[in-house]
Design a protein around this motif. Structure first.
Motif, mmCIF file in Angstrom:
data_model
loop_
_atom_site.group_PDB
_atom_site.id
_atom_site.type_symbol
_atom_site.label_atom_id
_atom_site.label_comp_id
_atom_site.label_asym_id
_atom_site.label_seq_id
_atom_site.Cartn_x
_atom_site.Cartn_y
_atom_site.Cartn_z
ATOM 1 N N LEU A 90 -1.854 21.722 7.969
ATOM 2 C CA LEU A 90 -0.646 21.410 7.192
ATOM 3 C C LEU A 90 -0.186 19.980 7.465
ATOM 4 N N LYS A 91 -0.175 19.568 8.731
ATOM 5 C CA LYS A 91 0.246 18.210 9.071
ATOM 6 C C LYS A 91 -0.742 17.167 8.537
ATOM 7 N N GLN A 92 -2.036 17.483 8.583
ATOM 8 C CA GLN A 92 -3.032 16.554 8.047
ATOM 9 C C GLN A 92 -2.854 16.397 6.536
ATOM 10 N N ALA A 93 -2.574 17.507 5.857
ATOM 11 C CA ALA A 93 -2.333 17.440 4.412
ATOM 12 C C ALA A 93 -1.066 16.629 4.127
ATOM 13 N N GLU A 94 -0.053 16.802 4.960
ATOM 14 C CA GLU A 94 1.192 16.048 4.810
ATOM 15 C C GLU A 94 0.942 14.552 5.007
ATOM 16 N N GLU A 95 0.166 14.208 6.028
ATOM 17 C CA GLU A 95 -0.158 12.805 6.281
ATOM 18 C C GLU A 95 -0.983 12.221 5.134
ATOM 19 N N ALA A 96 -1.921 13.006 4.610
ATOM 20 C CA ALA A 96 -2.725 12.540 3.475
ATOM 21 C C ALA A 96 -1.826 12.323 2.253
ATOM 22 N N ALA A 97 -0.885 13.238 2.048
ATOM 23 C CA ALA A 97 0.043 13.091 0.922
ATOM 24 C C ALA A 97 0.911 11.845 1.104
ATOM 25 N N ASN A 98 1.339 11.582 2.341
ATOM 26 C CA ASN A 98 2.140 10.375 2.601
ATOM 27 C C ASN A 98 1.335 9.107 2.347
ATOM 28 N N ARG A 99 0.041 9.137 2.747
ATOM 29 C CA ARG A 99 -0.814 7.961 2.474
ATOM 30 C C ARG A 99 -0.993 7.788 0.973
ATOM 31 N N ALA A 100 -1.235 8.901 0.265
ATOM 32 C CA ALA A 100 -1.411 8.828 -1.189
ATOM 33 C C ALA A 100 -0.129 8.327 -1.850
ATOM 34 N N HIS A 101 1.012 8.759 -1.330
ATOM 35 C CA HIS A 101 2.285 8.289 -1.874
ATOM 36 C C HIS A 101 2.413 6.786 -1.676
ATOM 37 N N GLY A 102 2.005 6.304 -0.501
ATOM 38 C CA GLY A 102 2.049 4.864 -0.228
ATOM 39 C C GLY A 102 1.152 4.087 -1.166
ATOM 40 N N VAL A 103 -0.053 4.619 -1.404
ATOM 41 C CA VAL A 103 -0.989 3.966 -2.328
ATOM 42 C C VAL A 103 -0.402 3.964 -3.733
ATOM 43 N N ALA A 104 0.175 5.103 -4.136
ATOM 44 C CA ALA A 104 0.757 5.193 -5.479
ATOM 45 C C ALA A 104 1.951 4.249 -5.627
ATOM 46 N N THR A 105 2.760 4.151 -4.579
ATOM 47 C CA THR A 105 3.912 3.239 -4.611
ATOM 48 C C THR A 105 3.442 1.801 -4.763
ATOM 49 N N HIS A 106 2.401 1.438 -4.000
ATOM 50 C CA HIS A 106 1.857 0.082 -4.097
ATOM 51 C C HIS A 106 1.296 -0.180 -5.500
ATOM 52 N N ALA A 107 0.561 0.804 -6.020
ATOM 53 C CA ALA A 107 -0.005 0.652 -7.369
ATOM 54 C C ALA A 107 1.112 0.520 -8.406
ATOM 55 N N ASN A 108 2.187 1.269 -8.229
ATOM 56 C CA ASN A 108 3.315 1.192 -9.154
ATOM 57 C C ASN A 108 3.977 -0.186 -9.091
ATOM 58 N N GLU A 109 4.094 -0.726 -7.874
ATOM 59 C CA GLU A 109 4.669 -2.077 -7.730
ATOM 60 C C GLU A 109 3.790 -3.113 -8.420
ATOM 61 N N GLU A 110 2.473 -2.970 -8.274
ATOM 62 C CA GLU A 110 1.556 -3.902 -8.948
ATOM 63 C C GLU A 110 1.659 -3.745 -10.459
ATOM 64 N N LEU A 111 1.780 -2.513 -10.926
ATOM 65 C CA LEU A 111 1.909 -2.260 -12.359
ATOM 66 C C LEU A 111 3.204 -2.874 -12.900
ATOM 67 N N GLN A 112 4.286 -2.761 -12.127
ATOM 68 C CA GLN A 112 5.546 -3.356 -12.564
ATOM 69 C C GLN A 112 5.428 -4.883 -12.646
ATOM 70 N N ALA A 113 4.764 -5.482 -11.669
ATOM 71 C CA ALA A 113 4.570 -6.934 -11.694
ATOM 72 C C ALA A 113 3.703 -7.333 -12.886
ATOM 73 N N PHE A 114 2.662 -6.545 -13.143
ATOM 74 C CA PHE A 114 1.782 -6.809 -14.291
ATOM 75 C C PHE A 114 2.567 -6.684 -15.599
#
Length: 172
Positions: A90-114
């Motif tokens: 459960l904790k590993q899945a939570e950490e993976a979800a947090n990493r994916a959220h970070g990647v998605a947040t970064h991608a969203n920031e790049e998309l907004q800049a684009f």
């Protein structure tokens, strides 16, 4: 069962908190100790937390530790009854979800800049075309069709440049 969960032969360990306290993450030991003391002082305070342990293979496992103090007739805690559940997956899945959220947040920031950059690139020629049309209209009202023709030719060229931007955007 806790020892087996930690990859340790139970026969090699005594029934002593000092045995497991060496294996718990130091920060989590502080939390577990505080919760234990609070639960012993107040039976309504829950003894329930998730802590990290060092497994015999060196990995970290996450364990939910819950307990209930068994009390004598005076209410004094005399023994602790508890359960340990492995929540590592459960904790590993939570950490993976947090990493994916970070990647998605970064991608969203790049998309907004684009999007901002693209909006600017498209607004500039659109504003130029609007200005040229206004000037051409004024030239026609003032009786200068030759000037209007030149302005409309520039507007067509600017429109073509904007279409190229849109085509490149669609291609991208």
């Amino acid at each position: 069962e806790l020892w087996e969960l930690l990859g340790i032969d139970p026969a090699t360990k005594a029934h002593d908190p000092a045995e497991w306290q060496d294996l718990i993450h130091p920060e989590d030991l502080v939390v577990a100790t505080e919760n234990f003391n609070a639960h012993c002082a107040d039976p309504d305070h829950p003894y329930d937390q998730i802590v990290r342990y060092r497994h015999a293979d060196g990995s970290t496992i996450w364990v939910r530790c819950r307990g209930l103090a068994i009390r004598d007739a005076t209410g004094k805690p005399v023994r602790m009854l508890g359960a340990h559940n492995d929540v590592t997956a459960l904790k590993q899945a939570e950490e993976a979800a947090n990493r994916a959220h970070g990647v998605a947040t970064h991608a969203n920031e790049e998309l907004q800049a684009f999007a901002y950059s693209t909006s600017h690139d498209l607004n500039s020629p659109a504003n130029t075309i609007r200005m040229l049309w206004q000037e051409a209209r004024l030239a026609l009202q003032g009786g200068a069709p030759k000037d209007a023709h030149s302005l409309l030719t520039k507007a067509e060229a600017t429109n073509e440049a904007m279409r190229n931007i849109v085509d490149k955007l669609l291609e991208y």
